[in-house]
Design a protein around this motif. Structure first.
Motif, PDB file in Angstrom:
ATOM      1  N   GLY A   1      -7.723   0.842   0.962  1.00  0.00           N
ATOM      2  CA  GLY A   1      -7.473  -0.546   1.387  1.00  0.00           C
ATOM      3  C   GLY A   1      -6.865  -1.346   0.258  1.00  0.00           C
TER       4      GLY A   1
ATOM      5  N   ASN B   1       0.840  -1.188   0.000  1.00  0.00           N
ATOM      6  CA  ASN B   1       0.000   0.000   0.000  1.00  0.00           C
ATOM      7  C   ASN B   1       0.878   1.241   0.000  1.00  0.00           C
TER       8      ASN B   1
ATOM      9  N   THR C   1       0.192   3.603   3.310  1.00  0.00           N
ATOM     10  CA  THR C   1       0.715   3.154   4.602  1.00  0.00           C
ATOM     11  C   THR C   1       2.158   2.694   4.494  1.00  0.00           C
TER      12      THR C   1
ATOM     13  N   LYS D   1      -9.417  -5.638  -3.874  1.00  0.00           N
ATOM     14  CA  LYS D   1     -10.204  -6.864  -3.710  1.00  0.00           C
ATOM     15  C   LYS D   1     -10.172  -7.604  -5.040  1.00  0.00           C
TER      16      LYS D   1
ATOM     17  N   ALA E   1      -0.153  -5.278   3.121  1.00  0.00           N
ATOM     18  CA  ALA E   1      -1.371  -5.682   3.824  1.00  0.00           C
ATOM     19  C   ALA E   1      -1.968  -6.884   3.121  1.00  0.00           C
TER      20      ALA E   1
ATOM     21  N   THR F   1     -14.576  -0.592  -3.794  1.00  0.00           N
ATOM     22  CA  THR F   1     -14.013  -0.945  -2.472  1.00  0.00           C
ATOM     23  C   THR F   1     -13.707   0.330  -1.715  1.00  0.00           C
ATOM     24  N   SER F   2     -13.547   0.175  -0.427  1.00  0.00           N
ATOM     25  CA  SER F   2     -13.205   1.365   0.354  1.00  0.00           C
ATOM     26  C   SER F   2     -11.822   1.831  -0.060  1.00  0.00           C
TER      27      SER F   2
END
Lengths: 611, 360
Positions: free
Chosen positions: B262, B203, B206, B265, B210, B258-259
């Motif tokens: 994050g 990511n 961040t 997906k 993840a 998707t959010s």
């Protein structure tokens, strides 16, 4: 449609027993590595009896055959030519052109066959001779199939002439037919036969031909019924043959070497004006009658049958299974695609299948040290997946010589494959750096447009200079040209070398200006300033005044800049102290020289003679 | 396919891994005899061992080459709980005459507390980076920021997988549309262990990896895992070696759904499952274009899987051994490959006089 319906091919690995051991493996660009191992014994070390072997596995591609290389090279020329004339093909001439292309392919196959045949004959009794022989047979089969496809799909022979073409086809590939025709011609009614053999050009229509044949056929029938030939069973049998009697024909089985020969003979005597769409009916029955339930059809039979049934996809599928080299199906499919035959089945499948087969073929070529260049062209003519396929393959080509590397790069540059150019040049630059060939490394970095690496190599050059007092690869640095702009460090290297050149040519004023500008423009790395200032010393101590007052002020400023920025070591060790000593001495010498020059330049500029 | 050459490997114990370099002109082997050997292909096509040295104090499980953009660099991992990075040093000229080269250890990665089971270099566009995985369940990602100084590697990420790890695979896709991705397989045999295949994604925000997906349908121990090279597809293909061979596709779901922020997906589909090995499958690996998958199993065979242009997968080849000896010297070449029919009857069909055809 799936072309892998056949059983998977088995390759036997020597020295390995699958019951006892397993295999680890790895893929390479053109080969596979396979080695005996044991997956269950992790952590336990077991002394191995005997020596394990590493096996290099290759796909059964024939790129390694010297004779077939001609086939690949020449067919490549035909392929590229076909792609290029595509736009110009219109109307009636289109079909003629495509037939010509087909014949070209076939003549290339035949030429290859003949050459291989020479080798087979010369080497008759050895294993390689036998192998050549079998290869000749396979090529012959390929030509047989292609020829039939040409007649049925490309030439699209209409009813009537179709049989003529089929007769030619059979004659060309099966020698025994001559015996049969000799028999026929030697019979009682040659005139009738002659009139039949001299088939019309454009002068007779199909109906006329059909009528005449019908008439002749009835006459034959009458002769048979009347017992004209009753005295000679051979003649009677011959008459039955002429009437297309299957049983009579089958009695001559030795002369008919195979079922398609039988088929054509049947058609000749019973359906000479056979229409293409009816062909398959006679084909299937011919096959069945000929085999007589005693053997089953073999791959070649299936391929030809599919052709007689006008099932192009089936032909291609069967060929893909029977031949492990993609050459044949790739080129044939491409040609049929140009005839717009695949599209008529299903546009989506058609275009994808063509590309699929061409790229399969091309990927085999990339494994070869020179045939890879052919592979490039095949990729070029696959609009959907060709480019990305080329990108993957071309990076893997081993850059064994500079010449080869340049060829590969040219291919990439012509296609704006910038990432591949960068990568290949980087690989070569790195190899050069590790072998301390800085000039080579620099030129590859420039070609890669890799500023970071150019900086790195330039630093090495400069370091080398500091250690040895001279430059290597002067030629290269002197002729950088606009490439110099790639990175600041590289620019500095080029300009610094220019400074040395100017000094060598005794153009002191120009050299001096350049030297100063290297510092004031910040192109020179700080770490190098001391060296530059030291380089200035001889210019400061010349008889004539070289640096102007203004320039001397600048130099002083640079020196101050440099010395004030120097961090103080907390606890200098002995060596550090010694280095500091040398530095201090240098700085003092410079200060003295600069001061003296300042004085002299002020005086000079203030005098009546001018500056 | 045919065996072009057989080379006597000369290791004193079981060989665990073989690895081709990027161009297929060098190879490395590693063994329980704790050494690594490097082999070079000469102009004439013969292979010579140009280096052989002790690399670890335990069995060496895997050996792998870095991309040649970084020079001649190897990484190895071992039962001795370490992974190591090696660089070839251009030697003295008399070494070259003897055909020998020297490899020096640039770094030892000692962070693992258990056997290091796999080591893989990241795709080259990520720089000089590698990942290791261990029986302690941790995937570690190291980076060498200065490619000219291979002795400096820093541990950038530690990903806890919670299960003993057996294999890792980087997604080779260099498309800017895909964030770096790594798949991890576990051979943990405890029944409670669910996540045998996990996929982690980097990511940008961040700056961490993840977990993006777990392949829940894979419940048996996983021995090997491999992303396929991407031929311009928008989705990923992942092969798994477990009690059978499985091939999955992972289609990224559009980000808007998707959010944001994050991990991506994925829509996961299984496109093939083969139990032809009839036993555990230990290795899977893709060819360079991602069109053929090879698998190796307990049945002592290597199988080749290929999809036709309609994406139907089938076994197209098997490599196996029946114990017949290797003939002659340590290297033998097969210089006369056939024109390309693996079914001799194609040739026989032509000669009317073959068996089964002649009728007297």
């Amino acid at each position: 449609m799936e072309e892998f319906d056949g059983e998977p091919t088995v390759t036997w690995i020597p020295g390995l027993n699958s019951q006892k051991k397993q295999m680890c493996f790895d893929w390479g660009p053109g080969e596979m590595l396979v080695c005996e191992t044991s997956f269950n014994k992790k952590g336990k070390s077991e002394m191995v009896a005997g020596c394990p072997f590493i096996h290099i596995i290759r796909k059964d591609i024939d790129v390694y055959s010297k004779i077939l290389r001609k086939l690949f090279n020449e067919s490549h020329g035909i392929f590229v030519g076909l792609q290029r004339i595509e736009e110009e093909l219109t109307g009636k001439s289109r079909k003629a052109q495509l037939v010509r292309v087909s014949k070209n392919y076939r003549s290339v196959i035949r030429a290859c066959m003949e050459e291989m045949h020479q080798f087979a004959v010369a080497d008759k009794d050895s294993a390689s001779g036998r192998q050549f022989s079998s290869q000749v047979s396979i090529l012959s089969a390929m030509e047989l199939i292609w020829n039939l496809c040409e007649i049925l799909f490309i030439e699209v022979a209409p009813a009537g002439p179709l049989l003529l073409y089929l007769l030619d086809w059979v004659r060309l590939h099966v020698c025994e037919v001559d015996t049969l025709s000799a028999d026929v011609l030697g019979s009682e009614n040659p005139s009738k036969h002659e009139s039949f053999w001299n088939l019309p050009g454009n002068t007779q229509t199909l109906t006329e031909l059909e009528l005449r044949w019908q008439h002749w056929h009835e006459e034959c029938e009458r002769h048979l019924q009347d017992g004209t030939f009753a005295s000679d069973p051979r003649l009677e049998s011959l008459c039955k043959v002429l009437l297309g009697d299957d049983a009579a024909l089958l009695e001559q089985k030795e002369l008919l070497s195979n079922w398609y020969h039988f088929l054509v003979a049947r058609l000749l005597y019973s359906q000479p004006t056979v229409k293409p769409m009816d062909l398959h009916l006679y084909a299937q029955s011919s096959l069945d009658l000929f085999l007589g339930g005693e053997s089953s059809p073999e791959p070649l039979d299936n391929i030809l049958m599919a052709a007689f049934e006008f099932d192009i996809h089936q032909v291609i599928k069967e060929c893909s299974i029977a031949l492990s080299n993609w050459w044949f199906v790739a080129h044939l499919t491409d040609l049929l695609d140009h005839c717009k035959l695949l599209q008529s089945h299903n546009l989506y499948f058609g275009s994808n299948m063509r590309e699929f087969l061409l790229l399969e073929y091309a990927s085999g070529l990339f494994a070869h040290h020179s045939l890879w260049q052919l592979g490039v062209d095949y990729c070029d003519h696959c609009p959907e997946l060709g480019r990305v396929s080329l990108e993957l393959h071309i990076e893997r080509i081993p850059l064994t010589t500079e010449q080869k590397a340049l060829k590969v790069l040219r291919v990439c540059e012509q296609r704006q494959m910038t990432e591949q150019v960068r990568s290949i040049c980087k690989i070569l630059a790195m190899k050069a750096v590790r072998n301390n060939r800085l000039g080579s490394a620099l030129s590859w970095s420039i070609r890669a447009k890799d500023a970071a690496f150019a900086t790195l190599v330039s630093d090495r050059f400069l370091r080398d200079y500091c250690e040895r007092g001279c430059f290597s690869d002067l030629d290269l640095i002197d002729n950088l040209g606009p490439a110099m702009m790639l990175s600041d460090r590289l620019t500095f290297l080029g300009k610094y070398r220019e400074f040395h050149r100017l000094y060598g040519e005794k153009r002191f004023v120009d050299a001096a200006s350049l030297l100063l500008s290297l510092m004031t423009s910040q192109i020179a790395p700080r770490s190098f300033w001391m060296t530059l200032l030291t380089d200035a010393l001889p210019l400061l101590e010349q008889k004539q005044v070289i640096f102007s007052a203004e320039q001397t002020y600048e130099l002083l400023r640079c020196l101050e800049d440099l010395t004030s920025g120097r961090p103080l070591c907390a606890e200098p060790d002995a060596q550090q102290l010694q280095e500091d000593d040398i530095e201090t001495t240098k700085v003092e010498m410079l200060r003295l020289a600069l001061a003296r020059n300042l004085a002299r330049s002020i005086i000079k500029e203030g005098s009546l003679e001018g500056s | 396919m045919f065996v072009a050459r057989s080379i006597a490997a000369d290791h004193k114990d079981l060989i665990h891994d073989v690895s081709f370099d990027f161009h297929g002109r060098r190879m490395a082997t590693c063994s329980s005899d704790q050494s690594v050997k490097v082999w070079d292909k000469s102009e004439s096509g013969e292979w010579h061992c140009t280096a052989s040295w002790k690399t670890h104090s335990g069995s060496v499980w895997r050996v792998t080459w870095a991309h040649p953009e970084f020079g001649q660099v190897l990484a190895s991992c071992s039962f001795d709980r370490t992974a190591a990075v090696w660089e070839e040093i251009v030697g003295e000229s008399n070494d070259k005459l003897r055909g020998q080269s020297h490899w020096v250890k640039r770094t030892t990665l000692v962070d693992s507390r258990t056997s290091v089971t796999d080591v893989k270099f990241a795709p080259k566009h990520m720089g000089l980076m590698l990942a290791t995985c261990s029986a302690d369940g941790i995937v570690r990602i190291y980076e060498a920021p200065d490619v000219m100084n291979l002795s400096q590697w820093s541990l950038q990420h530690e990903i806890s997988c919670k299960l003993s790890c057996s294999c890792i695979s980087w997604n080779p896709s260099s498309s800017r549309a895909h964030a770096p991705m790594i798949a991890v397989g576990s051979d943990d045999s405890s029944p409670n262990a669910m996540a045998k295949v996990q996929i982690f994604e980097y990511n940008e925000n961040t700056r961490k990896y993840a977990k993006a997906e777990t392949l829940l349908t894979v419940t048996d121990p996983v021995h090997d895992i491999a992303f396929a090279p991407n031929l311009g597809r928008s989705f990923h293909i992942l092969a798994i070696a477990t009690k059978d061979v499985r091939i999955f596709t992972l289609k990224p779901v559009r980000k808007e759904l998707t959010s944001s922020g994050g991990p991506t997906k994925f829509e996961i589909h299984i496109v093939a499952q083969f139990d032809n090995h009839n036993s555990q499958v230990w290795r899977v690996s893709w060819n360079i274009t991602g069109t053929v998958l090879a698998s190796s199993g307990d049945d002592g065979c290597v199988r080749l899987w290929k999809a036709n242009y309609m994406d139907n997968w089938k076994c197209t080849g098997i490599l196996k051994g029946n114990g017949s000896p290797v003939n002659g010297s340590s290297q033998q070449g097969n210089s006369n490959p056939s024109v390309g029919s693996n079914i001799p009857s194609l040739q026989n069909s032509l000669n009317g006089s073959s068996a089964g055809r002649k009728h007297s």
